[in-house]
Design a protein around this motif. Structure first.
Motif, PDB file in Angstrom:
ATOM      1  N   GLN A   1      60.794  69.383  71.352  1.00 35.25           N
ATOM      2  CA  GLN A   1      61.239  69.631  69.973  1.00 35.25           C
ATOM      3  C   GLN A   1      60.704  68.537  69.054  1.00 35.25           C
ATOM      4  N   GLN A   2      60.581  68.869  67.762  1.00 31.87           N
ATOM      5  CA  GLN A   2      60.142  67.887  66.774  1.00 31.87           C
ATOM      6  C   GLN A   2      61.201  66.816  66.570  1.00 31.87           C
ATOM      7  N   ILE A   3      60.771  65.641  66.133  1.00 31.98           N
ATOM      8  CA  ILE A   3      61.730  64.621  65.744  1.00 31.98           C
ATOM      9  C   ILE A   3      62.599  65.187  64.618  1.00 31.98           C
ATOM     10  N   ASN A   4      63.876  64.845  64.615  1.00 30.04           N
ATOM     11  CA  ASN A   4      64.871  65.325  63.640  1.00 30.04           C
ATOM     12  C   ASN A   4      65.242  66.793  63.826  1.00 30.04           C
TER      13      ASN A   4
ATOM     14  N   ARG B   1      71.804  73.472  71.739  1.00 29.87           N
ATOM     15  CA  ARG B   1      70.642  74.344  71.538  1.00 29.87           C
ATOM     16  C   ARG B   1      69.986  74.016  70.198  1.00 29.87           C
ATOM     17  N   PRO B   2      68.648  74.007  70.154  1.00 31.53           N
ATOM     18  CA  PRO B   2      67.985  73.764  68.868  1.00 31.53           C
ATOM     19  C   PRO B   2      68.270  74.921  67.910  1.00 31.53           C
ATOM     20  N   THR B   3      68.591  74.583  66.662  1.00 31.85           N
ATOM     21  CA  THR B   3      68.893  75.619  65.660  1.00 31.85           C
ATOM     22  C   THR B   3      67.640  76.134  64.968  1.00 31.85           C
ATOM     23  N   GLY B   4      66.526  75.425  65.138  1.00 32.60           N
ATOM     24  CA  GLY B   4      65.304  75.764  64.412  1.00 32.60           C
ATOM     25  C   GLY B   4      65.175  74.968  63.118  1.00 32.60           C
TER      26      GLY B   4
ATOM     27  N   LEU C   1      63.542  56.582  74.449  1.00 27.30           N
ATOM     28  CA  LEU C   1      64.474  56.526  75.563  1.00 27.30           C
ATOM     29  C   LEU C   1      64.401  57.795  76.409  1.00 27.30           C
ATOM     30  N   PHE C   2      64.362  58.944  75.754  1.00 31.10           N
ATOM     31  CA  PHE C   2      64.326  60.234  76.440  1.00 31.10           C
ATOM     32  C   PHE C   2      63.156  60.293  77.418  1.00 31.10           C
ATOM     33  N   GLU C   3      62.006  59.762  77.008  1.00 33.53           N
ATOM     34  CA  GLU C   3      60.813  59.780  77.862  1.00 33.53           C
ATOM     35  C   GLU C   3      60.870  58.728  78.959  1.00 33.53           C
TER      36      GLU C   3
ATOM     37  N   PRO D   1      77.719  68.718  54.415  1.00 35.12           N
ATOM     38  CA  PRO D   1      78.146  67.313  54.509  1.00 35.12           C
ATOM     39  C   PRO D   1      79.126  67.017  55.644  1.00 35.12           C
ATOM     40  N   GLN D   2      79.830  68.000  56.147  1.00 35.98           N
ATOM     41  CA  GLN D   2      80.829  67.753  57.190  1.00 35.98           C
ATOM     42  C   GLN D   2      80.278  67.886  58.615  1.00 35.98           C
ATOM     43  N   ARG D   3      79.014  68.273  58.736  1.00 40.12           N
ATOM     44  CA  ARG D   3      78.443  68.464  60.060  1.00 40.12           C
ATOM     45  C   ARG D   3      78.205  67.130  60.765  1.00 40.12           C
ATOM     46  N   ASP D   4      78.523  67.075  62.048  1.00 43.22           N
ATOM     47  CA  ASP D   4      78.211  65.907  62.871  1.00 43.22           C
ATOM     48  C   ASP D   4      76.815  66.169  63.445  1.00 43.22           C
ATOM     49  N   TRP D   5      75.810  65.617  62.819  1.00 41.61           N
ATOM     50  CA  TRP D   5      74.420  65.944  63.123  1.00 41.61           C
ATOM     51  C   TRP D   5      73.985  65.372  64.476  1.00 41.61           C
ATOM     52  N   ILE D   6      73.538  66.257  65.347  1.00 43.46           N
ATOM     53  CA  ILE D   6      72.974  65.887  66.642  1.00 43.46           C
ATOM     54  C   ILE D   6      71.495  66.240  66.559  1.00 43.46           C
ATOM     55  N   LEU D   7      70.671  65.192  66.583  1.00 43.29           N
ATOM     56  CA  LEU D   7      69.249  65.366  66.287  1.00 43.29           C
ATOM     57  C   LEU D   7      68.335  64.881  67.416  1.00 43.29           C
ATOM     58  N   THR D   8      67.121  65.404  67.397  1.00 46.75           N
ATOM     59  CA  THR D   8      65.940  64.968  68.146  1.00 46.75           C
ATOM     60  C   THR D   8      65.999  65.246  69.643  1.00 46.75           C
ATOM     61  N   ARG D   9      66.937  64.639  70.382  1.00 46.40           N
ATOM     62  CA  ARG D   9      67.089  64.816  71.825  1.00 46.40           C
ATOM     63  C   ARG D   9      68.540  64.557  72.190  1.00 46.40           C
TER      64      ARG D   9
END
Length: 162
Positions: free
Chosen positions: A61-64, A71-74, A148-150, A86-94
């Motif tokens: 997946q792309q960064i961010n 699951r990636p949302t696209g 870290l993921f890699e 604004p209320q979303r707890d953002w889970i990004l990248t990996r």
């Protein structure tokens, strides 16, 4: 349960360190729970003790990239997207999804790290890295999360302490 290669997460120092053969290989600033350490379901605390990475999610997946329910949302996170939700707890990248290894402490029942959905993941709130601010997860800068993921495999041990 000392492993030769493991991730050491210090809540007091807000730091994740890769340990290999007793030597510190690389350290990253992180953000753990604003509610401190704790294992109870619903506490929004970061669980302590020995864990392992039960799943690596987001390879390729792309960064961010935005994740919801692992699951990636696209979507790719932007400031505009942050303003819209604004209320979303953002889970990004990996995502590195953690599972507890200590029955009664961070595994099974109301203290199960896995079923609390505790992750190491990228965040939209990189300005808060270095300060406790999460809902229990370990947040990282997105570029650090990629690195870290890699660097780790599924099953790697993770020691979280105060």
């Amino acid at each position: 349960m000392i492993a030769d290669f493991f991730l050491d997460i210090s809540i007091s120092e807000q730091c994740l360190t890769i340990i290999d053969g007793g030597k510190e290989i690389r350290s990253y600033p992180v953000s753990t729970a604003k509610n401190g350490a704790g294992e109870q379901r619903g506490s929004e605390c970061t669980p302590i003790g020995w864990h392992s990475v039960r799943a690596k999610i987001g390879s390729g997946q792309q960064i961010n990239s935005v994740f919801k329910g692992r699951r990636p949302t696209g979507e790719i996170y932007s400031n505009e997207l942050g303003v819209l939700y604004p209320q979303r707890d953002w889970i990004l990248t990996r995502i590195l999804w953690l599972g507890g290894l200590e029955p009664g402490r961070n595994r099974y029942g109301n203290v199960d790290t896995c079923w609390r959905y505790i992750y190491i993941h990228g965040t939209s709130d990189e300005a808060m890295i270095g300060s406790p601010a999460s809902h229990g997860c370990i947040r990282m800068k997105n570029i650090d999360m990629l690195e870290l993921f890699e660097s780790v495999e599924t099953g790697v041990k993770v020691y979280i302490h105060e």
